[in-house]
Design a protein around this motif. Sequence first.
Motif: not given
Length: 361
Positions: A101-120
């Motif tokens: 993503a364009i920042s650590a904050v946005d990257s962290q949001k993706i990581l959070d969504a990934k963890r919540k979804s259980g997807k890869m």
Amino acid sequence: MKKKLRYGLIGAGSNAEKKHLTGYSALPHVELVAVCDVNQEKAKKMAEKYQISNLYTNYTVMLDREQLDLVSVCTPNLFHADISIYALNRGVHVHCEKPLAISAVDSQKILDAKRKSGKMLMIGLNNRMTNEAVFIKQYIDEGNLGDIYQAKAGWRRRSGIPGRGTWFTNKQLSGGGVMVDLGVHYLDLVLYLMGNPEPSYITGSTRRTYDHTNLRNRNGYAGNPNGIFDVEDSAVGYLQLKNGGAVSFEFSWASNIEKDTTFIELIGTKGGISLVDGRLKIFSEQQGTCVDIVPQLSPNVKLLNEFEHFTSCILSGEEPLAPPEHGVYMMEIIDQFYRSASLGQPVLLSRRERTAAVIYD
Ligand SMILES: NC(=O)c1ccc[n+]([C@@H]2O[C@H](COP(=O)([O-])OP(=O)(O)OC[C@H]3O[C@@H](n4cnc5c(N)ncnc54)[C@H](O)[C@@H]3O)[C@@H](O)[C@H]2O)c1
């Protein structure tokens, strides 16, 4: 017969064609189902070439309708976060291009969504997957270099701006210039090979020299003479690690050098490795003398295929080798690299220390 993975492409530009469609169309267990681009002509061209029957200009509509298993996100960097998060929330695995993503904050949001979804989610860090990188990683992980205390990384072009005035040179859309484009590959590569060690502080310096001319565009990249160019075209820096290790780096899209070059070098207590313009060498000691070793990797044997790797992770549940955690780590470094460059002084990297370090704020 096992059900094929239903695949969709988002962002039908040059990387999508060179990498993702070439890669996924060659896999027998993947079915190319849909393609999406805000530019309908581009989506149509790609759909025709790869015989994809479902065409969209809006990724939410595509993801809502198509029951996909997996998508590639190959849009300009600004959109990686919204698209990846939407796909993950819809239960779809994501192969997202670099940078995450364009920042650590946005990257962290993706990581959070990934963890919540259980997807890869896997980042398209293809430089981790070359034969040389796979060899070096294993060589290091087996302890052959000992403790690595110095490393350097670089990717310098003489005339290689990926289109002056395109989204690549527009900070809002790209997140940054050469540091985000080439730095994300090669700084990532050395740090990944070292096991993503904890950083301590960073010093960065950036410069924009070629915003007024089209002369330094990369071959084949036309650019837009009226477009925005508000990012750096060269970047150098120094990253200090908590374990005492030191990493230096230099990247340029355009500069007055003899020729384009890529390099990494890792120096450890038992051995050193260099990969310069694709040539791999190992430096060590044997029988009381210094020795150079030149591994002969066969180009005909591909040790790792990015697309096979990701689909096999999806099918087996194994973590891919470029997970979003690494994207957050890299974007924290890059955010602070830019902060250091704009402040003109070193910046602490540990989140805890950064908030305490009034001196740098
Ligand atoms: N791994 C690599 O070696 C590598 C190489 C080049 C580019 N990339 C990355 O790939 C991504 C794309 O780069 P590119 O060179 O293909 O750029 P590009 O400009 O050729 O393609 C981007 C495409 O995305 C489309 N697009 C823009 N917004 C969209 C949206 N909201 N929804 C759907 N489509 C949208 C554009 O119309 C365009 O067709 C970038 O993140 C870049 O950093 C990676």
